[in-house]
Write a protein that holds these residues in place. Sequence first.
Motif, PDB file in Angstrom:
ATOM      1  N   GLU A 175       0.833  -1.208   0.000  1.00  0.00           N
ATOM      2  CA  GLU A 175       0.000   0.000   0.000  1.00  0.00           C
ATOM      3  C   GLU A 175       0.864   1.254   0.000  1.00  0.00           C
ATOM      4  N   LEU A 193       0.119   3.703  -2.879  1.00  0.00           N
ATOM      5  CA  LEU A 193      -0.747   4.780  -2.416  1.00  0.00           C
ATOM      6  C   LEU A 193      -0.424   6.147  -3.018  1.00  0.00           C
ATOM      7  N   LYS A 214      -2.096   6.504  -6.411  1.00  0.00           N
ATOM      8  CA  LYS A 214      -3.557   6.531  -6.311  1.00  0.00           C
ATOM      9  C   LYS A 214      -4.043   7.878  -5.796  1.00  0.00           C
ATOM     10  N   VAL A 215      -3.438   8.342  -4.695  1.00  0.00           N
ATOM     11  CA  VAL A 215      -3.903   9.586  -4.077  1.00  0.00           C
ATOM     12  C   VAL A 215      -3.591  10.777  -4.960  1.00  0.00           C
ATOM     13  N   GLN A 226      -5.109  12.356   3.249  1.00  0.00           N
ATOM     14  CA  GLN A 226      -5.769  11.227   2.611  1.00  0.00           C
ATOM     15  C   GLN A 226      -4.953   9.950   2.763  1.00  0.00           C
ATOM     16  N   MET A 227      -3.636  10.067   2.636  1.00  0.00           N
ATOM     17  CA  MET A 227      -2.787   8.889   2.800  1.00  0.00           C
ATOM     18  C   MET A 227      -2.864   8.359   4.222  1.00  0.00           C
ATOM     19  N   GLU A 279      -5.391   8.606   6.261  1.00  0.00           N
ATOM     20  CA  GLU A 279      -6.688   7.952   6.435  1.00  0.00           C
ATOM     21  C   GLU A 279      -6.687   6.543   5.855  1.00  0.00           C
ATOM     22  N   LYS A 280      -6.012   6.334   4.737  1.00  0.00           N
ATOM     23  CA  LYS A 280      -5.991   5.021   4.107  1.00  0.00           C
ATOM     24  C   LYS A 280      -5.038   4.061   4.809  1.00  0.00           C
ATOM     25  N   LEU A 281      -3.955   4.576   5.406  1.00  0.00           N
ATOM     26  CA  LEU A 281      -2.982   3.717   6.065  1.00  0.00           C
ATOM     27  C   LEU A 281      -3.364   3.378   7.502  1.00  0.00           C
ATOM     28  N   GLN A 282      -4.160   4.209   8.127  1.00  0.00           N
ATOM     29  CA  GLN A 282      -4.472   4.002   9.535  1.00  0.00           C
ATOM     30  C   GLN A 282      -5.133   2.638   9.797  1.00  0.00           C
TER      31      GLN A 282
END
Length: 597
Positions: A303, A307, A310-311, A405-406, A408-411
């Motif tokens: 990811e 990531l 994507k972001v 945003q990154m 939020e996706k990694l958390q």
Amino acid sequence: MKHPSLDFAQRIASTTQRVFGDSEVTAEVLTACADFEQEVQKIHDDRGVEGLVIAVVGAKKQGKSWIVRQLIRDPALRQRIPSGDLAAESTQRLYWIGPQAPHNLNVLHETHLVCPADALEDLGVPYSLIDTPGVTDENPELAEVATRSLSLASVKILVVARDQIRAATNLTILRWIAGALCIPVINFVPPQELRDGEPTAELANDLQQFRQRLDAIVDPQSTLPWVLIPDWEVAGNEQQAGEWLRQQLRKNLQSVDLSATTMATIRSQRIQAARRRLQQRVRRAIMGSMNVLRENVERLEVETRQLPQKVLLATLGDPRVLEAGLRLHLRSRFVGDTWPIWFPYRSAMTVLLWTVGAWDRLMLSLTGSLPSLFGTLVAWAANLRQAKQSYTELQQGVRRRIESQMEEKLQPLTRDFYRSLQRMRQKTAADPAEPPRLKIHLTGLEELQSQSQEIYQQAIDRFATRGWRVQLAGLIGSGIFWLFFSGPMALIYWEYIHASWAVLQGNPPHLHQFPHPTAGLLMTSVILSAIPMTLFCMVVMSVLHRRRRVRKAAHEILREHEQRIHRLQQRGELRLVFDDPLLRDAQFLLALGEDEP
């Protein structure tokens, strides 16, 4: 002086404690690290024994003790070396043979036999001997002592019986003696497999395969030529076999440089080999417990690599914003390239630019509420002649949005990683219940924004209207205005010139005969002349900056951004960096030994 490899072992120990806590895995790894530290210390000083130390190693019942006996001149001392096929005659202890006793002699498993240097056979250099038990001994304690002894001495005589040359045990022994000078001795060779000292085809084939396995584990430059010892029990020539052994060992040792520099290099190689064995032990210890953790770590790593692209692609912004900015800048470029001589066409185009583009400006005014890369491009192009503060603020807003945003996706993935970690270890009061807040930083974003400006400017230059077309439109537009406006102007000037001529001829007319047009007339003339010119301007603006052309430019900018993002990622310039101590520790442990065979 502390060896750097000891720091490596201490890092493994501390990292394992942080990842696994007080678990069985931690205890096993700590034991491996402690054994490694002792092994490094033994390698570094050879247990305090001066001169060359030669260890005779191998599996059980290979004839190791017979080899040792052939190197001792004193018959009484020779008889103290146990040798034979019976269990009572096999080597049960680790024998140090030489004039000097080693440091920290383990009286339970080690014996020092005092042997003056002149009581040892001459091999060309002063040396001490180590006779080791068999690695495959049925007694676990003796097998452990034998395995540990494999790391002793800078020169190893590896004894392999002819019928055991294909045994898998040899591979284990080879891994333990890696780094040292190795002299392979093939013992108990049937006389029929030797012709004038040379092996027959079958033996030569087995020796070649053994050499291939040996070279795959041990540095070929550290392996000396093998010594083939005929089965003296069958041939009945033990004394001749012993003399042949001593002759070949002397020849091998005299063919290599045994200076202090070379021995230091060999010690360094032995420590590196011990370090690889430590990595293998740690890997075996943790792999069974880290399958789930490995899965979560790999998910995080995948990811992390995917990531940013994507972001960033999602954060480029609304294409309509990009199209609006492109349309405004293309029109501004068109007006700016128009010569001032084309009056009032240029002025009319400027007015149209700020009236027809009202909707575009409205969309651009809303980009500040949602920072995007396209928004920074528009702001950069709009603020070239202004202060850079607003553009810098927008850049920082883009970074904050991307990193948010990154995060939020990694958390969620980080939370899963911590939960899997808790399931594997015994929970302690110091264990974190929840992962700490991620510290995310995207490297290379400034480079991407710099390249984005270049992409945007190149698109403006590529899709801007060519210079001759700009001036041709200016000529036609101005011509339309003056064509209609010249009618009333010509009539007024004609009357003015006619009255002025009468004055010059001495027949001054009355003052009311000079033309005095009203403001309404002039305004009407200007409006009537400007209408067709304005219509022409709108046609020019619509044709040259039509929606299809602007969309094509926006599509090319988007495509070029995707390619640049992918290229920056491949070069490693655009990557996501986030700091989590436990994740870093887990990655370190997983990386141990991955390149090992």
